[in-house]
Design a protein around this motif. Structure first.
Motif: not given
Length: 256
Positions: A89-109
Protein backbone atom coordinates in the motif's frame (compact mmCIF):
# COMPACT_ATOMS: atom_id res chain seq x y z
CA UNK A 1 25.85 -15.09 12.11
CA UNK A 2 22.87 -17.42 12.34
CA UNK A 3 19.27 -16.37 12.05
CA UNK A 4 16.88 -16.92 14.93
CA UNK A 5 13.15 -17.12 14.40
CA UNK A 6 10.79 -16.69 17.32
CA UNK A 7 7.18 -15.81 17.98
CA UNK A 8 6.58 -14.55 21.49
CA UNK A 9 7.25 -17.63 23.64
CA UNK A 10 7.29 -20.11 20.77
CA UNK A 11 10.74 -20.70 19.29
CA UNK A 12 11.25 -21.79 15.74
CA UNK A 13 14.34 -23.75 14.73
CA UNK A 14 17.60 -21.80 14.47
CA UNK A 15 19.82 -23.00 11.66
CA UNK A 16 23.19 -21.96 10.35
CA UNK A 17 22.66 -21.52 6.64
CA UNK A 18 24.38 -19.29 4.03
CA UNK A 19 21.08 -17.70 3.00
CA UNK A 20 20.18 -16.91 6.60
CA UNK A 21 23.61 -15.40 7.17
CA UNK A 22 23.22 -13.32 4.00
CA UNK A 23 19.87 -11.95 5.19
CA UNK A 24 21.40 -10.96 8.53
CA UNK A 25 24.24 -9.17 6.74
CA UNK A 26 21.74 -7.25 4.62
CA UNK A 27 19.74 -6.27 7.71
CA UNK A 28 22.90 -5.09 9.48
CA UNK A 29 23.83 -2.97 6.47
CA UNK A 30 20.38 -1.39 6.33
CA UNK A 31 20.39 -0.70 10.09
CA UNK A 32 23.65 1.21 9.70
CA UNK A 33 22.31 3.42 6.89
CA UNK A 34 21.68 6.92 8.23
CA UNK A 35 21.85 9.45 5.41
CA UNK A 36 18.71 11.08 4.05
CA UNK A 37 19.44 12.43 0.59
CA UNK A 38 17.39 11.30 -2.39
CA UNK A 39 20.35 9.33 -3.70
CA UNK A 40 20.75 7.48 -0.41
CA UNK A 41 17.00 6.81 -0.20
CA UNK A 42 17.13 5.39 -3.73
CA UNK A 43 20.04 3.20 -2.68
CA UNK A 44 18.17 2.02 0.40
CA UNK A 45 15.13 1.17 -1.74
CA UNK A 46 17.43 -0.88 -3.97
CA UNK A 47 18.89 -2.59 -0.90
CA UNK A 48 15.40 -3.37 0.42
CA UNK A 49 14.43 -4.83 -2.93
CA UNK A 50 17.48 -7.11 -2.72
CA UNK A 51 16.61 -7.93 0.91
CA UNK A 52 13.11 -9.08 -0.02
CA UNK A 53 14.52 -11.22 -2.81
CA UNK A 54 16.77 -12.84 -0.18
CA UNK A 55 13.85 -13.25 2.23
CA UNK A 56 11.90 -14.93 -0.55
CA UNK A 57 14.74 -17.43 -1.04
CA UNK A 58 14.98 -17.94 2.73
CA UNK A 59 11.27 -18.52 3.17
CA UNK A 60 11.33 -21.20 0.44
CA UNK A 61 14.04 -23.27 2.15
CA UNK A 62 12.70 -26.60 3.49
CA UNK A 63 13.57 -25.94 7.14
CA UNK A 64 11.93 -22.51 7.01
CA UNK A 65 8.82 -23.93 5.34
CA UNK A 66 8.57 -26.61 8.02
CA UNK A 67 8.93 -24.06 10.81
CA UNK A 68 6.41 -21.60 9.40
CA UNK A 69 3.90 -24.37 8.72
CA UNK A 70 3.65 -25.22 12.42
CA UNK A 71 0.19 -24.57 13.83
CA UNK A 72 1.47 -22.36 16.67
CA UNK A 73 3.10 -20.04 14.15
CA UNK A 74 0.05 -19.57 11.94
CA UNK A 75 -0.89 -16.22 13.49
CA UNK A 76 2.63 -14.86 13.05
CA UNK A 77 2.67 -15.90 9.40
CA UNK A 78 -0.67 -14.15 8.90
CA UNK A 79 0.88 -11.04 10.48
CA UNK A 80 3.65 -11.20 7.89
CA UNK A 81 1.01 -11.32 5.17
CA UNK A 82 -0.73 -8.28 6.65
CA UNK A 83 2.59 -6.47 6.90
CA UNK A 84 3.56 -7.19 3.32
CA UNK A 85 0.17 -5.91 2.14
CA UNK A 86 0.61 -2.73 4.18
CA UNK A 87 4.02 -2.11 2.59
CA UNK A 88 2.56 -2.67 -0.88
CA UNK A 89 0.00 0.00 0.00
CA UNK A 90 2.86 2.38 0.82
CA UNK A 91 4.44 1.57 -2.54
CA UNK A 92 1.19 2.50 -4.26
CA UNK A 93 0.85 5.70 -2.21
CA UNK A 94 4.39 6.66 -3.21
CA UNK A 95 3.60 6.15 -6.88
CA UNK A 96 0.36 8.14 -6.56
CA UNK A 97 2.28 11.04 -4.98
CA UNK A 98 5.29 10.99 -7.29
CA UNK A 99 3.48 10.59 -10.61
CA UNK A 100 1.49 13.88 -10.62
CA UNK A 101 4.49 15.80 -9.29
CA UNK A 102 6.65 14.52 -12.12
CA UNK A 103 3.98 15.35 -14.70
CA UNK A 104 3.67 18.92 -13.40
CA UNK A 105 7.43 19.41 -13.29
CA UNK A 106 7.88 18.09 -16.81
CA UNK A 107 5.29 20.58 -18.07
CA UNK A 108 7.12 23.41 -16.27
CA UNK A 109 10.41 22.14 -17.64
CA UNK A 110 8.99 22.21 -21.16
CA UNK A 111 7.76 25.78 -20.72
CA UNK A 112 11.12 26.92 -19.39
CA UNK A 113 12.85 25.32 -22.35
CA UNK A 114 10.44 26.74 -24.96
CA UNK A 115 10.08 30.07 -23.10
CA UNK A 116 6.37 30.25 -23.76
CA UNK A 117 3.11 29.23 -22.14
CA UNK A 118 1.46 30.16 -18.82
CA UNK A 119 4.48 29.38 -16.67
CA UNK A 120 3.26 31.21 -13.56
CA UNK A 121 -0.09 29.43 -13.79
CA UNK A 122 1.57 26.03 -14.09
CA UNK A 123 3.83 26.83 -11.12
CA UNK A 124 0.81 27.80 -9.01
CA UNK A 125 -0.90 24.59 -10.07
CA UNK A 126 2.14 22.55 -9.03
CA UNK A 127 2.41 24.30 -5.65
CA UNK A 128 -1.32 23.82 -5.02
CA UNK A 129 -0.92 20.12 -5.77
CA UNK A 130 2.06 19.91 -3.40
CA UNK A 131 0.03 21.67 -0.68
CA UNK A 132 -2.85 19.25 -1.13
CA UNK A 133 -0.54 16.23 -1.00
CA UNK A 134 1.15 17.52 2.16
CA UNK A 135 -2.23 17.53 3.92
CA UNK A 136 -2.34 13.76 3.53
CA UNK A 137 1.00 13.31 5.30
CA UNK A 138 -0.30 13.23 8.93
CA UNK A 139 -2.65 10.36 8.05
CA UNK A 140 0.13 8.44 6.31
CA UNK A 141 2.53 9.15 9.17
CA UNK A 142 0.02 7.84 11.71
CA UNK A 143 -0.23 4.51 9.90
CA UNK A 144 3.57 4.32 9.65
CA UNK A 145 4.02 4.83 13.39
CA UNK A 146 1.70 1.99 14.45
CA UNK A 147 3.92 -0.55 16.18
CA UNK A 148 3.31 -4.26 15.82
CA UNK A 149 2.17 -6.19 18.85
CA UNK A 150 4.78 -8.65 20.02
CA UNK A 151 7.34 -10.15 17.69
CA UNK A 152 6.78 -11.78 14.35
CA UNK A 153 9.36 -14.30 13.22
CA UNK A 154 12.22 -12.01 14.23
CA UNK A 155 14.20 -11.66 11.02
CA UNK A 156 11.08 -11.18 8.88
CA UNK A 157 9.56 -8.76 11.40
CA UNK A 158 12.74 -6.70 11.49
CA UNK A 159 12.81 -6.55 7.69
CA UNK A 160 9.26 -5.22 7.78
CA UNK A 161 10.16 -2.60 10.40
CA UNK A 162 13.13 -1.40 8.37
CA UNK A 163 11.02 -1.23 5.21
CA UNK A 164 8.32 0.79 6.98
CA UNK A 165 11.05 3.14 8.22
CA UNK A 166 12.30 3.64 4.68
CA UNK A 167 8.85 4.82 3.65
CA UNK A 168 8.75 7.15 6.67
CA UNK A 169 12.00 8.73 5.41
CA UNK A 170 10.73 8.81 1.83
CA UNK A 171 7.42 10.49 2.67
CA UNK A 172 9.11 13.03 4.93
CA UNK A 173 11.56 13.78 2.17
CA UNK A 174 8.91 14.19 -0.51
CA UNK A 175 6.65 16.34 1.66
CA UNK A 176 9.48 18.59 2.86
CA UNK A 177 8.89 17.73 6.49
CA UNK A 178 11.64 17.42 9.04
CA UNK A 179 13.40 14.30 7.97
CA UNK A 180 14.30 11.39 10.19
CA UNK A 181 17.08 9.87 8.16
CA UNK A 182 18.35 7.88 11.11
CA UNK A 183 15.57 5.30 11.21
CA UNK A 184 13.33 6.92 13.84
CA UNK A 185 10.50 4.45 13.17
CA UNK A 186 12.85 1.50 13.53
CA UNK A 187 13.92 2.98 16.86
CA UNK A 188 10.32 2.72 18.01
CA UNK A 189 9.59 -0.67 16.47
CA UNK A 190 12.70 -2.60 17.45
CA UNK A 191 13.85 -0.60 20.48
CA UNK A 192 16.96 0.99 19.03
CA UNK A 193 18.37 4.24 20.44
CA UNK A 194 16.34 7.41 19.98
CA UNK A 195 17.45 9.86 17.34
CA UNK A 196 16.66 13.51 16.72
CA UNK A 197 14.94 14.73 13.57
CA UNK A 198 16.84 17.41 11.71
CA UNK A 199 15.50 19.87 9.17
CA UNK A 200 16.96 19.22 5.78
CA UNK A 201 16.95 21.00 2.45
CA UNK A 202 16.48 18.62 -0.44
CA UNK A 203 15.57 18.58 -4.12
CA UNK A 204 11.84 18.84 -3.36
CA UNK A 205 12.07 21.76 -0.92
CA UNK A 206 14.65 23.56 -3.06
CA UNK A 207 12.28 23.65 -6.03
CA UNK A 208 9.34 24.59 -3.78
CA UNK A 209 11.36 27.53 -2.46
CA UNK A 210 12.29 28.72 -5.95
CA UNK A 211 8.69 28.49 -7.13
CA UNK A 212 7.36 30.36 -4.10
CA UNK A 213 9.97 33.14 -4.03
CA UNK A 214 9.32 34.19 -7.64
CA UNK A 215 13.04 34.16 -8.31
CA UNK A 216 14.35 33.20 -11.72
CA UNK A 217 13.43 29.55 -12.05
CA UNK A 218 16.39 27.26 -12.60
CA UNK A 219 15.66 24.64 -15.21
CA UNK A 220 18.64 22.67 -13.90
CA UNK A 221 16.98 22.26 -10.46
CA UNK A 222 13.73 21.17 -12.10
CA UNK A 223 15.64 18.66 -14.23
CA UNK A 224 17.42 17.29 -11.14
CA UNK A 225 14.11 16.84 -9.30
CA UNK A 226 12.47 15.13 -12.30
CA UNK A 227 15.43 12.75 -12.48
CA UNK A 228 15.23 12.06 -8.74
CA UNK A 229 11.50 11.33 -8.95
CA UNK A 230 12.12 8.94 -11.85
CA UNK A 231 14.76 7.11 -9.81
CA UNK A 232 12.40 6.86 -6.85
CA UNK A 233 9.56 5.58 -9.06
CA UNK A 234 11.83 2.94 -10.60
CA UNK A 235 13.06 1.83 -7.18
CA UNK A 236 9.59 1.60 -5.65
CA UNK A 237 8.33 -0.33 -8.69
CA UNK A 238 11.15 -2.90 -8.34
CA UNK A 239 10.49 -3.18 -4.60
CA UNK A 240 6.78 -3.77 -5.29
CA UNK A 241 7.59 -6.66 -7.62
CA UNK A 242 9.90 -8.27 -5.04
CA UNK A 243 7.27 -7.83 -2.32
CA UNK A 244 4.65 -9.55 -4.46
CA UNK A 245 6.94 -12.56 -4.99
CA UNK A 246 7.71 -12.61 -1.25
CA UNK A 247 4.00 -12.44 -0.41
CA UNK A 248 3.24 -15.35 -2.76
CA UNK A 249 5.86 -17.46 -0.96
CA UNK A 250 4.22 -16.68 2.40
CA UNK A 251 0.80 -17.64 0.98
CA UNK A 252 2.26 -20.91 -0.28
CA UNK A 253 3.47 -21.64 3.24
CA UNK A 254 -0.06 -21.20 4.61
CA UNK A 255 -1.40 -23.45 1.87
CA UNK A 256 0.71 -26.42 2.88
Amino acid sequence: MTVSFHVRSNSLPSRSHPQAAHVNEQLAHLRSSEEASTSSICKRIDNLQELHESLDKLIRLPFTQQALAQVQNKKAVEQLLDGSLRILDYCNISKDVLSPMKAGLMEIQSMLRRKRGDLSGEVRKYLASRKSLKKTFPTIQKSLSVAREGESLAVFGEAEAITVSLFDSLFRYMFGSKTCGKWSVVSKLINKKKVTAEAQVNEFTRVDSEFQSEKTLKIEDVQVLVSCIQDLEDGVDSLSKSLIKYRVSILNTLGQ
